[in-house]
Design an enzyme around this catalytic site. Structure first.
Site, PDB file in Angstrom:
ATOM      1  CG  HIS A  27       2.956  -2.928  -4.983  1.00 22.68           C
ATOM      2  ND1 HIS A  27       3.164  -2.212  -3.827  1.00 22.68           N
ATOM      3  CD2 HIS A  27       1.626  -3.180  -5.023  1.00 22.68           C
ATOM      4  CE1 HIS A  27       2.013  -2.030  -3.196  1.00 22.68           C
ATOM      5  NE2 HIS A  27       1.061  -2.624  -3.903  1.00 22.68           N
ATOM      6  CB  CYS A  42      -1.003  -5.240  -3.940  1.00 27.31           C
ATOM      7  SG  CYS A  42      -1.867  -4.701  -5.435  1.00 27.31           S
TER       8      CYS A  42
END
Length: 169
Positions: free
Chosen positions: A125, A144
């Site tokens: 992301h 992430c």
């Protein structure tokens, strides 16, 4: 005076429409197909491969505890192993995001044997927190892979669901 008012609004509307077109986070991509994604955690490097070799590379930020394979929910680690890009989120809190198929069957079995949850929702992301630049290799996510907003716009356009991703220590 009455004639200038609608003309001004027309000009302002045209400028606003032009600027909103520039701000669109959804890009198009018509280049070679991305056939594989590789992440080298120790090098903080994301690589997009095509049939003829490397198409693009990006510096990344990782989970706040970057060493080792993700095992449990909340451990702050980024997974290691073979996964797939399995979903995309155009409304991500982090600009845009594409999902990684963590946990796989082995990840779930290991966590279950320990009586814990393996966690989930691992994404590539954008949108780093204020003052954090993934190109500075700062690790701040909950597991992430973070890149800049501009970079996730490219990756989001280039990488399709079903693309394999290999994550190396």
């Amino acid at each position: 005076m009455l004639r200038k008012f609608p003309r001004r609004w027309f000009l302002l509307g045209g400028v606003a429409a032009f600027l909103s077109g520039c701000a669109n986070k959804f890009r198009s991509y018509s280049g070679p197909e991305v056939t594989r994604v590789r992440l080298y955690k120790s090098e903080r490097l994301l690589v997009l491969d095509g049939a003829q070799g490397v198409l693009k590379t990006y510096p990344v930020g990782l989970g706040f505890a970057p060493d080792g394979h993700k095992q449990f929910e909340g451990d702050g680690r980024t997974p290691e192993g073979a996964y797939m890009i399995d979903r995309r989120n155009p409304n991500s809190l982090f600009h845009l995001s594409i999902g990684i198929s963590y946990p796989n069957e082995a990840d779930r079995a290991f966590a279950a044997a320990q009586g814990k949850s393996p966690g989930g929702d691992i994404f590539i992301h954008g949108g780093p927190r204020k003052g954090i630049d993934p190109t500075d290799k700062q690790d701040w996510t909950a597991g992430c892979i973070a890149i800049t907003d501009r970079q996730i716009e490219e990756v989001y356009a280039m990488v399709r669901d079903g693309t394999p991703i290999n994550i190396y220590a």
